[in-house]
Design a protein around this motif. Structure first.
Motif, PDB file in Angstrom:
ATOM      1  N   ASP A   1       0.869  -1.185   0.000  1.00 58.46           N
ATOM      2  CA  ASP A   1       0.000   0.000   0.000  1.00 58.46           C
ATOM      3  C   ASP A   1       0.900   1.227   0.000  1.00 58.46           C
ATOM      4  O   ASP A   1       1.832   1.322   0.821  1.00 58.46           O
ATOM      5  CB  ASP A   1      -0.914   0.008   1.238  1.00 58.46           C
ATOM      6  N   ILE A   2       0.631   2.144  -0.932  1.00 58.52           N
ATOM      7  CA  ILE A   2       1.483   3.332  -1.106  1.00 58.52           C
ATOM      8  C   ILE A   2       0.621   4.567  -0.862  1.00 58.52           C
ATOM      9  O   ILE A   2      -0.498   4.656  -1.395  1.00 58.52           O
ATOM     10  CB  ILE A   2       2.026   3.397  -2.558  1.00 58.52           C
ATOM     11  N   LEU A   3       1.135   5.520  -0.097  1.00 57.55           N
ATOM     12  CA  LEU A   3       0.351   6.713   0.209  1.00 57.55           C
ATOM     13  C   LEU A   3       1.217   7.974   0.102  1.00 57.55           C
ATOM     14  O   LEU A   3       2.365   7.972   0.522  1.00 57.55           O
ATOM     15  CB  LEU A   3      -0.207   6.602   1.635  1.00 57.55           C
ATOM     16  N   LEU A   4       0.631   9.018  -0.453  1.00 57.02           N
ATOM     17  CA  LEU A   4       1.279  10.333  -0.454  1.00 57.02           C
ATOM     18  C   LEU A   4       0.486  11.263   0.451  1.00 57.02           C
ATOM     19  O   LEU A   4      -0.746  11.329   0.352  1.00 57.02           O
ATOM     20  CB  LEU A   4       1.285  10.953  -1.861  1.00 57.02           C
ATOM     21  N   ALA A   5       1.189  12.011   1.293  1.00 59.13           N
ATOM     22  CA  ALA A   5       0.529  13.039   2.115  1.00 59.13           C
ATOM     23  C   ALA A   5       1.168  14.395   1.802  1.00 59.13           C
ATOM     24  O   ALA A   5       2.135  14.811   2.445  1.00 59.13           O
ATOM     25  CB  ALA A   5       0.646  12.697   3.600  1.00 59.13           C
ATOM     26  N   PRO A   6       0.621  15.077   0.794  1.00 60.66           N
ATOM     27  CA  PRO A   6       1.141  16.405   0.442  1.00 60.66           C
ATOM     28  C   PRO A   6       0.558  17.477   1.368  1.00 60.66           C
ATOM     29  O   PRO A   6      -0.249  17.179   2.243  1.00 60.66           O
ATOM     30  CB  PRO A   6       0.634  16.610  -0.993  1.00 60.66           C
ATOM     31  N   ALA A   7       0.957  18.722   1.142  1.00 64.46           N
ATOM     32  CA  ALA A   7       0.383  19.844   1.898  1.00 64.46           C
ATOM     33  C   ALA A   7      -1.108  19.956   1.559  1.00 64.46           C
ATOM     34  O   ALA A   7      -1.535  19.583   0.458  1.00 64.46           O
ATOM     35  CB  ALA A   7       1.107  21.130   1.521  1.00 64.46           C
ATOM     36  N   PHE A   8      -1.900  20.486   2.489  1.00 60.23           N
ATOM     37  CA  PHE A   8      -3.347  20.634   2.261  1.00 60.23           C
ATOM     38  C   PHE A   8      -3.658  21.227   0.893  1.00 60.23           C
ATOM     39  O   PHE A   8      -4.543  20.771   0.183  1.00 60.23           O
ATOM     40  CB  PHE A   8      -3.955  21.573   3.312  1.00 60.23           C
ATOM     41  N   ILE A   9      -2.904  22.289   0.556  1.00 60.75           N
ATOM     42  CA  ILE A   9      -3.250  23.059  -0.630  1.00 60.75           C
ATOM     43  C   ILE A   9      -3.028  22.281  -1.936  1.00 60.75           C
ATOM     44  O   ILE A   9      -3.563  22.642  -2.980  1.00 60.75           O
ATOM     45  CB  ILE A   9      -2.490  24.409  -0.615  1.00 60.75           C
TER      46      ILE A   9
ATOM     47  N   LEU B   1      -2.495   5.860  -2.779  1.00 67.26           N
ATOM     48  CA  LEU B   1      -3.515   6.454  -1.903  1.00 67.26           C
ATOM     49  C   LEU B   1      -3.121   7.883  -1.530  1.00 67.26           C
ATOM     50  O   LEU B   1      -1.955   8.261  -1.632  1.00 67.26           O
ATOM     51  CB  LEU B   1      -3.632   5.631  -0.618  1.00 67.26           C
ATOM     52  N   LEU B   2      -4.125   8.631  -1.056  1.00 70.81           N
ATOM     53  CA  LEU B   2      -3.890  10.034  -0.723  1.00 70.81           C
ATOM     54  C   LEU B   2      -4.257  10.307   0.733  1.00 70.81           C
ATOM     55  O   LEU B   2      -5.318   9.876   1.212  1.00 70.81           O
ATOM     56  CB  LEU B   2      -4.748  10.903  -1.653  1.00 70.81           C
ATOM     57  N   GLY B   3      -3.388  11.033   1.414  1.00 69.86           N
ATOM     58  CA  GLY B   3      -3.663  11.367   2.811  1.00 69.86           C
ATOM     59  C   GLY B   3      -3.289  12.806   3.107  1.00 69.86           C
ATOM     60  O   GLY B   3      -2.618  13.474   2.317  1.00 69.86           O
ATOM     61  N   ALA B   4      -3.729  13.285   4.278  1.00 74.58           N
ATOM     62  CA  ALA B   4      -3.349  14.620   4.744  1.00 74.58           C
ATOM     63  C   ALA B   4      -2.397  14.456   5.932  1.00 74.58           C
ATOM     64  O   ALA B   4      -2.304  13.379   6.519  1.00 74.58           O
ATOM     65  CB  ALA B   4      -4.592  15.393   5.155  1.00 74.58           C
ATOM     66  N   GLN B   5      -1.737  15.550   6.270  1.00 77.44           N
ATOM     67  CA  GLN B   5      -0.739  15.497   7.348  1.00 77.44           C
ATOM     68  C   GLN B   5      -1.318  15.889   8.700  1.00 77.44           C
ATOM     69  O   GLN B   5      -0.636  15.804   9.725  1.00 77.44           O
ATOM     70  CB  GLN B   5       0.423  16.438   7.027  1.00 77.44           C
ATOM     71  N   ASN B   6      -2.573  16.344   8.691  1.00 81.00           N
ATOM     72  CA  ASN B   6      -3.169  16.847   9.920  1.00 81.00           C
ATOM     73  C   ASN B   6      -4.665  17.037   9.652  1.00 81.00           C
ATOM     74  O   ASN B   6      -5.093  17.053   8.489  1.00 81.00           O
ATOM     75  CB  ASN B   6      -2.528  18.188  10.282  1.00 81.00           C
TER      76      ASN B   6
ATOM     77  N   ALA C   1     -12.169  16.044  -0.689  1.00 82.27           N
ATOM     78  CA  ALA C   1     -11.047  16.309  -1.593  1.00 82.27           C
ATOM     79  C   ALA C   1     -10.369  15.015  -2.066  1.00 82.27           C
ATOM     80  O   ALA C   1      -9.448  15.061  -2.866  1.00 82.27           O
ATOM     81  CB  ALA C   1     -10.027  17.207  -0.901  1.00 82.27           C
ATOM     82  N   GLY C   2     -10.812  13.878  -1.548  1.00 82.78           N
ATOM     83  CA  GLY C   2     -10.279  12.606  -2.054  1.00 82.78           C
ATOM     84  C   GLY C   2      -9.303  11.891  -1.143  1.00 82.78           C
ATOM     85  O   GLY C   2      -8.685  10.912  -1.548  1.00 82.78           O
ATOM     86  N   CYS C   3      -9.170  12.353   0.100  1.00 86.04           N
ATOM     87  CA  CYS C   3      -8.263  11.663   1.031  1.00 86.04           C
ATOM     88  C   CYS C   3      -8.930  10.427   1.622  1.00 86.04           C
ATOM     89  O   CYS C   3     -10.116  10.467   1.976  1.00 86.04           O
ATOM     90  CB  CYS C   3      -7.892  12.567   2.204  1.00 86.04           C
ATOM     91  N   SER C   4      -8.152   9.366   1.788  1.00 79.86           N
ATOM     92  CA  SER C   4      -8.641   8.199   2.521  1.00 79.86           C
ATOM     93  C   SER C   4      -7.976   8.124   3.898  1.00 79.86           C
ATOM     94  O   SER C   4      -8.454   7.417   4.775  1.00 79.86           O
ATOM     95  CB  SER C   4      -8.335   6.920   1.753  1.00 79.86           C
ATOM     96  N   HIS C   5      -6.858   8.833   4.062  1.00 81.84           N
ATOM     97  CA  HIS C   5      -6.048   8.714   5.279  1.00 81.84           C
ATOM     98  C   HIS C   5      -5.689  10.092   5.839  1.00 81.84           C
ATOM     99  O   HIS C   5      -5.660  11.074   5.103  1.00 81.84           O
ATOM    100  CB  HIS C   5      -4.726   8.000   4.978  1.00 81.84           C
ATOM    101  N   VAL C   6      -5.335  10.094   7.103  1.00 77.55           N
ATOM    102  CA  VAL C   6      -4.752  11.309   7.690  1.00 77.55           C
ATOM    103  C   VAL C   6      -3.700  10.899   8.728  1.00 77.55           C
ATOM    104  O   VAL C   6      -3.887   9.921   9.453  1.00 77.55           O
ATOM    105  CB  VAL C   6      -5.844  12.231   8.295  1.00 77.55           C
ATOM    106  N   ILE C   7      -2.592  11.637   8.719  1.00 80.24           N
ATOM    107  CA  ILE C   7      -1.541  11.428   9.722  1.00 80.24           C
ATOM    108  C   ILE C   7      -1.905  12.278  10.938  1.00 80.24           C
ATOM    109  O   ILE C   7      -2.219  13.462  10.793  1.00 80.24           O
ATOM    110  CB  ILE C   7      -0.166  11.883   9.172  1.00 80.24           C
ATOM    111  N   ILE C   8      -1.878  11.677  12.114  1.00 77.60           N
ATOM    112  CA  ILE C   8      -2.234  12.423  13.331  1.00 77.60           C
ATOM    113  C   ILE C   8      -1.155  12.212  14.398  1.00 77.60           C
ATOM    114  O   ILE C   8      -0.650  11.101  14.572  1.00 77.60           O
ATOM    115  CB  ILE C   8      -3.630  11.993  13.853  1.00 77.60           C
ATOM    116  N   GLY C   9      -0.812  13.305  15.072  1.00 74.17           N
ATOM    117  CA  GLY C   9       0.103  13.206  16.212  1.00 74.17           C
ATOM    118  C   GLY C   9       1.569  13.148  15.846  1.00 74.17           C
ATOM    119  O   GLY C   9       2.397  12.666  16.641  1.00 74.17           O
ATOM    120  N   HIS C  10       1.927  13.654  14.664  1.00 77.27           N
ATOM    121  CA  HIS C  10       3.347  13.668  14.303  1.00 77.27           C
ATOM    122  C   HIS C  10       4.133  14.453  15.361  1.00 77.27           C
ATOM    123  O   HIS C  10       3.626  15.440  15.914  1.00 77.27           O
ATOM    124  CB  HIS C  10       3.530  14.296  12.919  1.00 77.27           C
TER     125      HIS C  10
END
Ligand code: PGA
Length: 248
Positions: A37-45, A60-65, A86-95
């Motif tokens: 499983d491969i995921l990119l978490a770019p900046a919100f914008i 896959l697409l994720g957000a950083q927060n 916006a198409g995200c399936s994932h989010v990184i939390i608590g970095h």
């Protein structure tokens, strides 16, 4: 055996245009890899443009927060519904950078995970100790506190844990394969003792992961993937890391 999960945390790097350029080069490099499983978490914008380009890909697409309220007067914040739309399936939390620079406590992390999960986002929960905590033999106490606080009243469904020793992030210092695995064993045991379904939770390692060290890390039994910062910013380098996790 859990399917390896390799995620790119781009932090505050890349404009939308640079994100698009990366994706154009990256997709052909990983298009035949189906066992990771491969995921990119770019900046919100950049999420919307990334979403368009990733739509029919295996990435896959994720957000950083994300914020822990549904909507309203929270200037500058982004809600789970916005990420989903916006198409995200994932989010990184608590970095650790959010914990350190933006004062995120386990309690806030817990609220964020609760709302994200309730809305249907999968979560990568980051935990990890500082150098001082490791050197004073407090690693497992710190992780115990972060896990109990962040996962309070939550099941493990839709959750990946990223173990990121703070002293290894962006420093070029990686935990040794054995050091990382030993900590992953602790996390797996903690999950097993405290929650149902721990055997299905993937535990990523993060902290100076590169093409040169991914195979050694992935050869460890309890390492199910990686959360990659610096080495995920170039398509060929990140594609090599993904390829290094393939075949586990
Ligand atoms: P790094 O960052 O790979 O640049 O060490 C990892 C992270 O912070 O997620």
């Amino acid at each position: 055996m859990l399917k390896p999960f390799i995620a790119a945390n781009w932090k505050m790097n890349k404009t939308s245009q640079e994100t698009e350029e990366f994706i154009h080069s990256f997709i052909p490099l990983v298009k035949d890899i189906s066992d990771v499983d491969i995921l990119l978490a770019p900046a919100f914008i950049s999420i919307e443009s990334a979403s368009r380009l990733l739509k029919s890909s295996n990435v896959l697409l994720g957000a950083q927060n994300v914020y822990h309220e549904e909507s309203g007067a929270f200037t500058g914040e982004i809600s789970p519904d916005m990420l989903l739309a916006a198409g995200c399936s994932h989010v990184i939390i608590g970095h650790s950078e959010r914990r350190e620079y933006f004062s995120e406590t386990d309690d806030i992390v817990n609220k964020k995970i609760k709302l994200a999960r309730a809305k249907g986002l999968d979560v990568i929960l980051c935990i990890g100790e500082s150098l001082e905590e490791r050197e004073s033999d407090r690693t497992f106490d710190v992780l115990d506190g972060q896990l109990s606080g962040s996962l309070k009243d939550l099941s493990l469904e839709g959750i990946t844990i990223a173990y990121e020793p703070i002293w290894a992030i962006g420093t070029g210092k990686t935990a040794t394969d054995e050091q990382a695995n030993e900590t992953h064993v602790f996390i797996r045991e903690w999950l097993g003792k405290n929650r149902e379904g721990s055997e299905n939770v993937r535990i990523q390692y993060g902290g100076s992961v590169k093409p040169e060290n991914i195979k050694g890390l992935m050869s460890q039994p309890e390492i199910d993937g990686a959360l990659v910062g610096g080495a995920s910013l170039k398509p060929d380098s990140f594609a090599k890391i993904v390829a290094g996790a393939s075949g586990k």
